[in-house]
Design a protein around this motif. Sequence first.
Motif, PDB file in Angstrom:
ATOM      1  N   LEU A 117      10.283  -2.090  -0.705  1.00 20.80           N
ATOM      2  CA  LEU A 117      10.008  -0.855   0.006  1.00 20.80           C
ATOM      3  C   LEU A 117      10.373   0.367  -0.836  1.00 20.80           C
ATOM      4  CD1 LEU A 117      11.248  -1.728   3.618  1.00 20.80           C
ATOM      5  CD2 LEU A 117       8.890  -1.571   2.809  1.00 20.80           C
ATOM      6  N   ARG A 118      11.471   0.288  -1.572  1.00 21.02           N
ATOM      7  CA  ARG A 118      11.872   1.421  -2.415  1.00 21.02           C
ATOM      8  C   ARG A 118      10.847   1.668  -3.508  1.00 21.02           C
ATOM      9  NH1 ARG A 118      15.752   4.676  -2.751  1.00 21.02           N
ATOM     10  NH2 ARG A 118      16.999   3.583  -1.195  1.00 21.02           N
ATOM     11  N   LYS A 119      10.312   0.604  -4.072  1.00 20.57           N
ATOM     12  CA  LYS A 119       9.287   0.745  -5.112  1.00 20.57           C
ATOM     13  C   LYS A 119       8.050   1.439  -4.552  1.00 20.57           C
ATOM     14  CE  LYS A 119       6.709  -1.981  -8.512  1.00 20.57           C
ATOM     15  NZ  LYS A 119       6.482  -3.349  -9.065  1.00 20.57           N
ATOM     16  N   ILE A 120       7.626   1.029  -3.362  1.00 20.75           N
ATOM     17  CA  ILE A 120       6.456   1.655  -2.722  1.00 20.75           C
ATOM     18  C   ILE A 120       6.751   3.110  -2.391  1.00 20.75           C
ATOM     19  CG2 ILE A 120       4.958   1.614  -0.687  1.00 20.75           C
ATOM     20  CD1 ILE A 120       5.565  -1.453  -0.561  1.00 20.75           C
ATOM     21  N   GLN A 121       7.954   3.371  -1.881  1.00 23.73           N
ATOM     22  CA  GLN A 121       8.326   4.735  -1.525  1.00 23.73           C
ATOM     23  C   GLN A 121       8.314   5.654  -2.748  1.00 23.73           C
ATOM     24  OE1 GLN A 121       8.489   6.267   1.128  1.00 23.73           O
ATOM     25  NE2 GLN A 121      10.032   7.875   1.138  1.00 23.73           N
ATOM     26  N   ASN A 122       8.793   5.158  -3.878  1.00 22.80           N
ATOM     27  CA  ASN A 122       8.784   5.959  -5.108  1.00 22.80           C
ATOM     28  C   ASN A 122       7.348   6.308  -5.514  1.00 22.80           C
ATOM     29  OD1 ASN A 122      11.568   5.878  -5.261  1.00 22.80           O
ATOM     30  ND2 ASN A 122      11.618   4.156  -6.688  1.00 22.80           N
ATOM     31  N   LYS A 123       6.438   5.354  -5.362  1.00 22.86           N
ATOM     32  CA  LYS A 123       5.033   5.604  -5.680  1.00 22.86           C
ATOM     33  C   LYS A 123       4.422   6.601  -4.701  1.00 22.86           C
ATOM     34  CE  LYS A 123       4.126   1.076  -7.797  1.00 22.86           C
ATOM     35  NZ  LYS A 123       3.374  -0.200  -7.664  1.00 22.86           N
ATOM     36  N   ALA A 138      -2.616   5.529   1.522  1.00 26.91           N
ATOM     37  CA  ALA A 138      -2.599   4.114   1.147  1.00 26.91           C
ATOM     38  C   ALA A 138      -1.175   3.611   0.961  1.00 26.91           C
ATOM     39  CB  ALA A 138      -3.406   3.892  -0.124  1.00 26.91           C
ATOM     40  N   ARG A 139      -0.336   4.419   0.325  1.00 27.68           N
ATOM     41  CA  ARG A 139       1.063   4.013   0.107  1.00 27.68           C
ATOM     42  C   ARG A 139       1.829   3.969   1.427  1.00 27.68           C
ATOM     43  NH1 ARG A 139       0.579   1.402  -4.516  1.00 27.68           N
ATOM     44  NH2 ARG A 139       0.124   2.756  -6.297  1.00 27.68           N
ATOM     45  N   ASN A 140       1.506   4.872   2.330  1.00 26.52           N
ATOM     46  CA  ASN A 140       2.145   4.858   3.644  1.00 26.52           C
ATOM     47  C   ASN A 140       1.818   3.562   4.374  1.00 26.52           C
ATOM     48  OD1 ASN A 140       3.487   6.168   6.004  1.00 26.52           O
ATOM     49  ND2 ASN A 140       1.424   6.044   6.868  1.00 26.52           N
ATOM     50  N   PHE A 141       0.546   3.167   4.331  1.00 24.50           N
ATOM     51  CA  PHE A 141       0.143   1.901   4.941  1.00 24.50           C
ATOM     52  C   PHE A 141       0.876   0.727   4.281  1.00 24.50           C
ATOM     53  CE2 PHE A 141      -2.450  -1.925   4.874  1.00 24.50           C
ATOM     54  CZ  PHE A 141      -2.783  -2.087   6.210  1.00 24.50           C
ATOM     55  N   GLU A 142       0.943   0.746   2.964  1.00 22.40           N
ATOM     56  CA  GLU A 142       1.598  -0.347   2.229  1.00 22.40           C
ATOM     57  C   GLU A 142       3.074  -0.440   2.607  1.00 22.40           C
ATOM     58  OE1 GLU A 142       2.195  -1.883  -2.412  1.00 22.40           O
ATOM     59  OE2 GLU A 142       1.438   0.147  -2.001  1.00 22.40           O
ATOM     60  N   PHE A 143       3.735   0.707   2.739  1.00 17.99           N
ATOM     61  CA  PHE A 143       5.159   0.726   3.101  1.00 17.99           C
ATOM     62  C   PHE A 143       5.373   0.069   4.457  1.00 17.99           C
ATOM     63  CE2 PHE A 143       8.886   2.607   5.087  1.00 17.99           C
ATOM     64  CZ  PHE A 143       9.828   2.643   4.073  1.00 17.99           C
ATOM     65  N   PHE A 145       3.362  -1.904   6.318  1.00 20.72           N
ATOM     66  CA  PHE A 145       2.935  -3.281   6.516  1.00 20.72           C
ATOM     67  C   PHE A 145       3.669  -4.265   5.605  1.00 20.72           C
ATOM     68  CE2 PHE A 145      -0.120  -1.190   9.077  1.00 20.72           C
ATOM     69  CZ  PHE A 145      -0.476  -2.139  10.040  1.00 20.72           C
ATOM     70  N   THR A 146       4.287  -3.776   4.535  1.00 21.60           N
ATOM     71  CA  THR A 146       5.203  -4.629   3.779  1.00 21.60           C
ATOM     72  C   THR A 146       6.428  -4.930   4.625  1.00 21.60           C
ATOM     73  OG1 THR A 146       4.460  -3.765   1.639  1.00 21.60           O
ATOM     74  CG2 THR A 146       6.636  -4.797   1.703  1.00 21.60           C
ATOM     75  N   LEU A 147       6.909  -3.918   5.326  1.00 23.30           N
ATOM     76  CA  LEU A 147       8.036  -4.113   6.247  1.00 23.30           C
ATOM     77  C   LEU A 147       7.652  -5.074   7.366  1.00 23.30           C
ATOM     78  CD1 LEU A 147      10.820  -3.422   7.442  1.00 23.30           C
ATOM     79  CD2 LEU A 147       9.775  -1.367   8.453  1.00 23.30           C
ATOM     80  N   TYR A 148       6.503  -4.855   7.989  1.00 24.20           N
ATOM     81  CA  TYR A 148       6.116  -5.660   9.142  1.00 24.20           C
ATOM     82  C   TYR A 148       5.809  -7.106   8.771  1.00 24.20           C
ATOM     83  CZ  TYR A 148       5.521  -0.957  11.052  1.00 24.20           C
ATOM     84  OH  TYR A 148       5.724   0.348  11.426  1.00 24.20           O
ATOM     85  N   ALA A 149       5.301  -7.318   7.563  1.00 24.51           N
ATOM     86  CA  ALA A 149       4.999  -8.687   7.120  1.00 24.51           C
ATOM     87  C   ALA A 149       6.258  -9.545   7.106  1.00 24.51           C
ATOM     88  CB  ALA A 149       4.351  -8.672   5.745  1.00 24.51           C
ATOM     89  N   VAL A 160      -1.204  -4.416  15.528  1.00 28.43           N
ATOM     90  CA  VAL A 160      -0.821  -3.117  14.966  1.00 28.43           C
ATOM     91  C   VAL A 160      -1.876  -2.625  13.982  1.00 28.43           C
ATOM     92  CG1 VAL A 160       0.870  -1.962  13.481  1.00 28.43           C
ATOM     93  CG2 VAL A 160       1.649  -3.443  15.340  1.00 28.43           C
ATOM     94  N   GLU A 161      -2.397  -3.525  13.174  1.00 27.56           N
ATOM     95  CA  GLU A 161      -3.441  -3.145  12.222  1.00 27.56           C
ATOM     96  C   GLU A 161      -4.659  -2.582  12.952  1.00 27.56           C
ATOM     97  OE1 GLU A 161      -6.318  -5.600   9.345  1.00 27.56           O
ATOM     98  OE2 GLU A 161      -4.200  -5.695   8.743  1.00 27.56           O
ATOM     99  N   ASN A 162      -5.014  -3.179  14.076  1.00 28.24           N
ATOM    100  CA  ASN A 162      -6.144  -2.684  14.860  1.00 28.24           C
ATOM    101  C   ASN A 162      -5.876  -1.284  15.416  1.00 28.24           C
ATOM    102  OD1 ASN A 162      -7.678  -4.982  14.425  1.00 28.24           O
ATOM    103  ND2 ASN A 162      -7.008  -5.994  16.299  1.00 28.24           N
ATOM    104  N   LEU A 163      -4.629  -1.014  15.764  1.00 29.80           N
ATOM    105  CA  LEU A 163      -4.276   0.335  16.215  1.00 29.80           C
ATOM    106  C   LEU A 163      -4.381   1.335  15.066  1.00 29.80           C
ATOM    107  CD1 LEU A 163      -1.204  -0.464  18.503  1.00 29.80           C
ATOM    108  CD2 LEU A 163      -3.467   0.303  19.249  1.00 29.80           C
TER     109      LEU A 163
END
Length: 230
Positions: A117-123, A138-143, A145-149, A160-163
């Motif tokens: 998550l920190r790596k994604i947040q830095n990007k 895109a990075r917000n989505f990645e942050f 859904f990496t957490l939710y996965a 959640v993805e459908n929402l």
Amino acid sequence: MRTSLPDLQIDGRGDTLGEQVYSRLREAILLGVLKPGQKLSVRALANSLNVSLTPTRDALARLIAEDVVKQGPDRTVFVPVLDLGEINEVFDLRCLLEKRLAEQAVANSLKSLAPMLRKIQNKLVLSIEDHDYKRVVARNFEFHFTLYAAANAKVTVKLVENLWLRVGPMLNLLYPEFDRTRSGVRKHAAILECVEKGAVQEVGMAIQSDILGAKSELIRVVSSLMTSSR
């Protein structure tokens, strides 16, 4: 509006061509590449993706059936614009489901989660500094859904993805104001701190704060646009 998919390409591997076109269009909507109210021409989309009309037409038909895009009385296909009631409903549902996912993800104590998550947040921060708002979304989505996965709850993640599909295009309206306030960055930092501490209840509250902050800003922008158009 002119149809454009600058960041999405068909790679010719894996799924059938029809599935790839559907996935790319769905991704474009999810990540806000397509804007609310944007008209979707079958021919323009096919040209953007370098494919024929048939798989593009079939993909749009699937998205219409799923109520992700709309078809007007003249058969024009367009990305929907959410009204205030729909925004409230989508974000309130997100609060319920994403709070649960975040708490379960932290409870699972995956050691690699916080560094990812920190790596994604830095990007994400670098993308904001570059004023690259498509990449920010895109990075917000990645942050998220990496957490939710990490919650290992595939059915809930899919809901959640459908929402997010409903609200993805509307996120375009948040920038560049969200850039100036850095509100989203601060909210993510709070989420990340909870993940690093293993704070289960706190991460749920931090997620809700992030979602409600975005909801409040989006409602403000949409209300302003409605007022100015009268």
